[in-house]
Enzyme design. Structure first.
Site, PDB file in Angstrom:
ATOM      1  N   ARG A 173      -4.385  27.522   9.816  1.00 33.88           N
ATOM      2  CA  ARG A 173      -4.421  26.059   9.922  1.00 33.88           C
ATOM      3  C   ARG A 173      -4.486  25.537  11.348  1.00 33.88           C
ATOM      4  NH1 ARG A 173       0.032  24.781   5.210  1.00 33.88           N
ATOM      5  NH2 ARG A 173      -1.433  25.131   3.504  1.00 33.88           N
TER       6      ARG A 173
ATOM      7  N   GLN B  79       3.413  22.362  12.516  1.00 29.68           N
ATOM      8  CA  GLN B  79       2.092  22.577  11.915  1.00 29.68           C
ATOM      9  C   GLN B  79       1.414  21.247  11.594  1.00 29.68           C
ATOM     10  OE1 GLN B  79       1.333  24.435   7.755  1.00 29.68           O
ATOM     11  NE2 GLN B  79       0.721  25.953   9.277  1.00 29.68           N
TER      12      GLN B  79
ATOM     13  N   ALA C   6      14.111  26.049  -2.129  1.00 32.23           N
ATOM     14  CA  ALA C   6      15.089  26.906  -1.449  1.00 32.23           C
ATOM     15  C   ALA C   6      16.489  26.634  -1.978  1.00 32.23           C
ATOM     16  CB  ALA C   6      15.028  26.668   0.060  1.00 32.23           C
TER      17      ALA C   6
ATOM     18  N   HIS D 202      -1.467  20.079   9.631  1.00 27.64           N
ATOM     19  CA  HIS D 202      -2.404  20.554   8.607  1.00 27.64           C
ATOM     20  C   HIS D 202      -3.764  19.957   8.930  1.00 27.64           C
ATOM     21  CE1 HIS D 202      -4.226  21.328   4.728  1.00 27.64           C
ATOM     22  NE2 HIS D 202      -3.156  21.997   4.342  1.00 27.64           N
TER      23      HIS D 202
ATOM     24  N   ASP E  83      17.548  16.427   8.551  1.00 18.90           N
ATOM     25  CA  ASP E  83      19.011  16.350   8.394  1.00 18.90           C
ATOM     26  C   ASP E  83      19.684  17.709   8.559  1.00 18.90           C
ATOM     27  OD1 ASP E  83      18.192  13.833   7.706  1.00 18.90           O
ATOM     28  OD2 ASP E  83      19.343  13.707   5.853  1.00 18.90           O
TER      29      ASP E  83
ATOM     30  N   HIS F 107       2.622  18.350   9.124  1.00 15.30           N
ATOM     31  CA  HIS F 107       2.830  18.878   7.775  1.00 15.30           C
ATOM     32  C   HIS F 107       4.090  19.703   7.618  1.00 15.30           C
ATOM     33  CE1 HIS F 107       1.632  20.247   3.852  1.00 15.30           C
ATOM     34  NE2 HIS F 107       1.546  21.514   4.226  1.00 15.30           N
TER      35      HIS F 107
ATOM     36  N   LEU G 151      -1.725  14.640   2.092  1.00 14.42           N
ATOM     37  CA  LEU G 151      -2.363  15.957   2.158  1.00 14.42           C
ATOM     38  C   LEU G 151      -3.598  16.110   1.274  1.00 14.42           C
ATOM     39  CD1 LEU G 151      -1.687  18.674   3.601  1.00 14.42           C
ATOM     40  CD2 LEU G 151      -0.988  19.480   1.371  1.00 14.42           C
TER      41      LEU G 151
ATOM     42  N   GLU H 154      -5.349  22.774   0.972  1.00 13.86           N
ATOM     43  CA  GLU H 154      -6.212  23.829   1.509  1.00 13.86           C
ATOM     44  C   GLU H 154      -7.004  24.516   0.395  1.00 13.86           C
ATOM     45  OE1 GLU H 154      -4.088  26.070   4.385  1.00 13.86           O
ATOM     46  OE2 GLU H 154      -5.384  27.809   4.201  1.00 13.86           O
TER      47      GLU H 154
ATOM     48  N   PHE I 177      -6.699  31.526   0.345  1.00 15.05           N
ATOM     49  CA  PHE I 177      -6.156  30.515   1.251  1.00 15.05           C
ATOM     50  C   PHE I 177      -6.366  31.009   2.679  1.00 15.05           C
ATOM     51  CE2 PHE I 177      -2.886  26.955   0.769  1.00 15.05           C
ATOM     52  CZ  PHE I 177      -3.533  26.361  -0.307  1.00 15.05           C
TER      53      PHE I 177
ATOM     54  N   ARG J  17       2.594  28.769  10.205  1.00 10.37           N
ATOM     55  CA  ARG J  17       2.772  29.268   8.841  1.00 10.37           C
ATOM     56  C   ARG J  17       1.437  29.347   8.109  1.00 10.37           C
ATOM     57  NH1 ARG J  17       3.240  26.818   3.668  1.00 10.37           N
ATOM     58  NH2 ARG J  17       3.065  24.739   4.575  1.00 10.37           N
TER      59      ARG J  17
HETATM   60  P1  FAD Z   1      12.382  20.491  -0.021  1.00 10.12           P
HETATM   61  O1  FAD Z   1      11.652  20.944  -1.205  1.00 10.12           O
HETATM   62  O2  FAD Z   1      11.807  19.363   0.714  1.00 10.12           O
HETATM   63  O3  FAD Z   1      13.803  20.013  -0.425  1.00 10.12           O
HETATM   64  C1  FAD Z   1      14.661  19.405   0.516  1.00 10.12           C
HETATM   65  C2  FAD Z   1      15.824  18.836  -0.246  1.00 10.12           C
HETATM   66  O4  FAD Z   1      16.835  18.464   0.677  1.00 10.12           O
HETATM   67  C3  FAD Z   1      15.507  17.578  -1.049  1.00 10.12           C
HETATM   68  O5  FAD Z   1      16.171  17.688  -2.287  1.00 10.12           O
HETATM   69  C4  FAD Z   1      16.144  16.464  -0.217  1.00 10.12           C
HETATM   70  O6  FAD Z   1      16.509  15.352  -0.975  1.00 10.12           O
HETATM   71  C5  FAD Z   1      17.357  17.199   0.316  1.00 10.12           C
HETATM   72  N1  FAD Z   1      17.988  16.639   1.506  1.00 10.12           N
HETATM   73  C6  FAD Z   1      17.458  16.451   2.735  1.00 10.12           C
HETATM   74  N2  FAD Z   1      18.401  15.942   3.555  1.00 10.12           N
HETATM   75  C7  FAD Z   1      19.540  15.813   2.831  1.00 10.12           C
HETATM   76  C8  FAD Z   1      20.850  15.347   3.108  1.00 10.12           C
HETATM   77  N3  FAD Z   1      21.206  14.893   4.302  1.00 10.12           N
HETATM   78  N4  FAD Z   1      21.766  15.337   2.108  1.00 10.12           N
HETATM   79  C9  FAD Z   1      21.440  15.764   0.864  1.00 10.12           C
HETATM   80  N5  FAD Z   1      20.217  16.232   0.547  1.00 10.12           N
HETATM   81  C10 FAD Z   1      19.291  16.255   1.523  1.00 10.12           C
HETATM   82  N6  FAD Z   1       3.780  25.213   0.695  1.00 10.12           N
HETATM   83  C11 FAD Z   1       3.230  26.267   0.033  1.00 10.12           C
HETATM   84  O7  FAD Z   1       3.680  27.401   0.168  1.00 10.12           O
HETATM   85  N7  FAD Z   1       2.178  26.080  -0.802  1.00 10.12           N
HETATM   86  C12 FAD Z   1       1.625  24.868  -1.011  1.00 10.12           C
HETATM   87  O8  FAD Z   1       0.690  24.753  -1.795  1.00 10.12           O
HETATM   88  C13 FAD Z   1       2.179  23.741  -0.325  1.00 10.12           C
HETATM   89  N8  FAD Z   1       1.674  22.496  -0.493  1.00 10.12           N
HETATM   90  C14 FAD Z   1       2.292  21.413   0.109  1.00 10.12           C
HETATM   91  C15 FAD Z   1       1.824  20.137  -0.136  1.00 10.12           C
HETATM   92  C16 FAD Z   1       2.455  19.033   0.443  1.00 10.12           C
HETATM   93  C17 FAD Z   1       1.924  17.654   0.179  1.00 10.12           C
HETATM   94  C18 FAD Z   1       3.576  19.226   1.279  1.00 10.12           C
HETATM   95  C19 FAD Z   1       4.262  18.068   1.944  1.00 10.12           C
HETATM   96  C20 FAD Z   1       4.035  20.500   1.525  1.00 10.12           C
HETATM   97  C21 FAD Z   1       3.412  21.608   0.953  1.00 10.12           C
HETATM   98  N9  FAD Z   1       3.870  22.901   1.180  1.00 10.12           N
HETATM   99  C22 FAD Z   1       3.298  23.957   0.526  1.00 10.12           C
HETATM  100  C23 FAD Z   1       5.079  23.117   1.960  1.00 10.12           C
HETATM  101  C24 FAD Z   1       6.252  23.265   1.018  1.00 10.12           C
HETATM  102  O9  FAD Z   1       6.105  22.413  -0.089  1.00 10.12           O
HETATM  103  C25 FAD Z   1       7.561  22.933   1.702  1.00 10.12           C
HETATM  104  O10 FAD Z   1       7.634  23.597   2.922  1.00 10.12           O
HETATM  105  C26 FAD Z   1       8.710  23.405   0.821  1.00 10.12           C
HETATM  106  O11 FAD Z   1       8.604  22.852  -0.461  1.00 10.12           O
HETATM  107  C27 FAD Z   1      10.056  23.061   1.418  1.00 10.12           C
HETATM  108  O12 FAD Z   1      11.023  23.412   0.475  1.00 10.12           O
HETATM  109  P2  FAD Z   1      12.550  23.281   0.808  1.00 10.12           P
HETATM  110  O13 FAD Z   1      13.293  23.750  -0.401  1.00 10.12           O
HETATM  111  O14 FAD Z   1      12.845  23.915   2.103  1.00 10.12           O
HETATM  112  O15 FAD Z   1      12.720  21.699   0.994  1.00 10.12           O
END
Ligand code: FAD
Length: 630
Positions: free
Chosen positions: A322, A247, A19, A249, A228, A388, A263, A266, A121, A423
């Site tokens: 899920r 969620q 994101a 998982h 955070d 999860h 994990l 799925e 899925f 989700r």
């Molecule tokens: P993240 O990718 O977690 O990034 C968060 C960022 O914020 C990191 O860089 C972290 O360091 C930073 N951060 C946090 N707090 C602070 C702070 N205070 N100051 C500075 N930086 C900070 N989803 C799917 O759609 N398909 C899948 O196959 C899938 N598989 C998964 C497998 C696993 C093992 C896991 C755990 C999740 C999976 N998910 C999957 C869910 C998905 O990966 C996550 O929901 C998604 O990647 C979240 O992305 P994000 O960009 O919101 O956060």
């Protein structure tokens, strides 16, 4: 206080997962000077751990798929509590975001005729997850980072400075946001290695910090998931929604204890894995809820036929959403039909050849061999539910990602609404791309709207925030000597046991009482040593956030007297249509406690309701809401 380094940007993105990176690319492409701040190493975010894939109705494997079917599946998965506008934008835009990723250099697995391959899925009607083996998140992050490098090269060509318009601050944690009146003005952060503070002046901040799983003992999440962004938003005056929906998982590792919660993707079930109990029974057939009866096979024969003839058979119940599968596993274990280590069996070896398993599920093969000495090409895995994903998050405008505070935006797992009460797998990676881009554009447009009226950052506010961040070193006037590690363990145990997969009023109340005590003790946390790379201090700061978001989860959970998606109440075991149109909104009171209020959902647009049969809507909506439809 010592002098604090001050930097100035148009847009700050907190978080370098999918994101955050997609948002930063957009803000930079719209001409904004953009900073990406990440508390982990650049490239280490939850996104990198994503295994199964990214959901987008490209129709490459089954051409019946389209955005309307994806929208319907997403709403069903979320039990119609989703923000329908987000679900609509997501379903419509996800294919373009996947294509775009390919233009950034992503190399997805292919169908025999060369299209991007898509896999099945849970909850998705058609094969829909674009994937790279079971390492899709790695490819997503790799290509988004690659895109940032290419933008930096453009900037170098134009200005002689690679970081002139987009710069990454890795291993740098944001602890507080600052405001000028009602508007965001910047953020305070510290370098994790040196402990030194730095302050970012910026009119627009995008929260992309991911989830909250580290508040629970058994979780698939890693150390960064401490809520955070959720807490920063609350402290800045923004609201969170849907926090009761967590969620679990269905398939995490249950053995050995050191890896409990990790994990098991799925995709194992998507590619044919079946769940059995200790009696060898394929038990999911006993757990198909009425609302899904029409779409799922009721016999093993039909379920097995679906793998080769999906058009003429219904899906296996292992591929229910899920929340359903997690509850079923929980019930089997509770009924004494679990495995020796308290899970159930998941077997893919009886359906797929060893070489196919190794090709399609390389990480799972490696993970079980290395961590549990189990060869999944020959024997079943033992699996059980693991915390999860958080469906709840910052309440945002669907189109722009804007939160209720001017200048604050959120995208990805730390925002709320898109997934309703549950989700669907694969819908997070697509969510990150769709709403990351939208938040980047929203922030850029907001900055443009300000003209020369940029908010100013107050030195006093910065000094207050900086002092607060080092209070645990003992110069904050604490009397006690609480240890952050002890408090964290108690918090995780509390949330796991009392606000976990199955909840009831007495237990949630007990959790709230415990949380109050933990919060008071949190004020007395003391850390040893100094500010140079001090994990105890980092945890003390994270703990403040985890306690706040845990209070949101528990307070919302006690109020929602029904079971829906990622919120199961033993004392209110059914879904109640009177709760479907209600959101629980969390805000922070001046005394540091969380307030939760009911808010009516905006009614679903008629043309979107027309995509469903009246019979189906009747299972979720009140008669009054549906008017003449039924
Ligand atoms: P993240 O990718 O977690 O990034 C968060 C960022 O914020 C990191 O860089 C972290 O360091 C930073 N951060 C946090 N707090 C602070 C702070 N205070 N100051 C500075 N930086 C900070 N989803 C799917 O759609 N398909 C899948 O196959 C899938 N598989 C998964 C497998 C696993 C093992 C896991 C755990 C999740 C999976 N998910 C999957 C869910 C998905 O990966 C996550 O929901 C998604 O990647 C979240 O992305 P994000 O960009 O919101 O956060």
């Amino acid at each position: 206080m010592t002098e604090i380094e001050q930097l100035s940007y148009d847009v700050i993105v907190i978080g370098a997962g999918g994101a955050g990176l997609r948002a930063a690319i957009e803000a930079r492409e719209q001409g904004k000077k953009t900073a990406i701040i990440s508390k982990s190493l650049f490239g280490k975010a939850h996104t990198v751990m994503a295994e199964g894939g990214c959901a987008a109705s490209m129709g490459n494997v089954n051409d019946k798929d389209n955005w309307m079917v994806h929208f319907g599946d997403t709403m069903r998965g979320g039990k119609f509590l989703n923000n329908w506008r987000m679900a609509e934008l997501h379903a419509k835009e996800a294919p373009d975001r996947v294509w775009e990723l390919e233009t950034y250099g992503a190399v997805f697995d292919r169908t025999p005729d060369g299209k991007i391959s898509q896999r099945n899925f849970g909850g998705h009607t058609y094969p829909r997850l674009a994937h790279v083996g079971d390492r899709t998140g790695l490819e997503l992050i790799r290509t988004l980072q690659q895109k940032i490098v290419s933008l930096q090269q453009e900037d170098f060509a134009a200005t002689g400075d690679y970081e002139a318009r987009i710069k990454v601050f890795a291993e740098c944690t944001v602890t507080d946001l600052t405001k000028d009146g009602d508007r965001i003005s910047g953020a305070l952060a510290y370098w994790r290695e040196s402990g030194r503070h730095l302050v970012f002046e910026a009119p627009a901040i995008i929260l992309a910090t991911g989830g909250i799983g580290k508040s629970f003992k058994v979780t698939s999440n890693s150390w960064e998931y401490t809520g955070d962004g959720h807490a920063l938003a609350l402290r800045a005056g923004a609201s969170l929604i849907n926090m009761e929906f967590i969620q679990f998982h269905p398939t995490g590792m249950v053995w050995p204890p050191s890896v409990k919660g990790i994990l098991v993707t799925e995709s194992v079930r998507g590619d044919g894995g079946v769940l059995t109990n200790s009696e060898g029974k394929r038990f999911m057939f006993d757990y198909i809820p009425d609302v899904f009866k029409a779409q799922y096979a009721t016999t093993e024969e039909e379920a097995d036929r679906w793998y080769t003839d999906a058009d003429n058979n219904r899906r296996p119940p292992e591929l229910l959403p899920r929340d359903e599968v997690a509850r079923a596993i929980n019930s089997e274990v509770k009924a004494g039909r679990g495995t020796p280590h308290g899970g159930v069996y998941l077997d893919v070896s009886s359906r797929l050849k060893a070489e196919v398993i190794i090709k399609k599920l390389p990480s799972m093969h490696h993970q079980f061999k290395e961590l549990a000495d189990v060869d999944i090409t020959k024997e079943p895995m033992e699996v059980g539910p693991t915390c999860h994903y958080v469906m709840g998050g910052v309440e945002v405008d669907p189109d722009t990602g804007a939160a209720s505070v001017d200048g604050l935006f959120a995208a990805g797992e730390c925002s709320g609404g898109m997934h309703g009460s549950n989700r669907l797998g694969g819908n997070s990676l697509s969510d990150l791309l769709v709403f990351g881009r939208r938040a980047g554009a929203g922030a850029a447009a907001y900055v443009d709207s300000l003209g020369s009226q940029r908010p100013a950052i107050s030195d006093d506010d910065v000094q207050v925030a900086a002092r607060r961040s080092v209070a645990a070193f003992g110069d904050g006037g604490q009397e006690g000597s609480e240890n952050p590690y002890t408090l964290h363990q108690e918090l995780q145990q509390t949330m796991n046991d009392l606000v976990g997969i199955i909840r009831k009023e007495e237990e949630i109340q007990e959790a709230l009482d415990k949380l109050e005590g933990l919060k008071a003790r949190g004020e007395q946390v003391v850390v040893e040593g100094h500010r140079q790379f001090n994990p105890g201090w980092h945890l003390a700061l994270d703990l403040r956030n985890m306690l706040l978001v845990s209070e949101c989860v528990a307070k919302a959970a006690i109020l929602r007297t029904e079971s829906r998606g990622g919120h199961t109440r033993d004392d209110y075991p059914t879904m109640d249509a009177e709760w479907r149109h209600v959101l629980l909104v969390c805000t922070l009171n001046a005394d540091g406690t969380i307030d939760v209020e009911r808010q009516e959902q905006i009614p679903v647009r008629n043309d979107l309701l027309d995509l469903f049969e009246s019979d189906e809507l009747g299972k979720y909506f009140t008669t009054a809401e549906l008017g003449g439809r039924i």
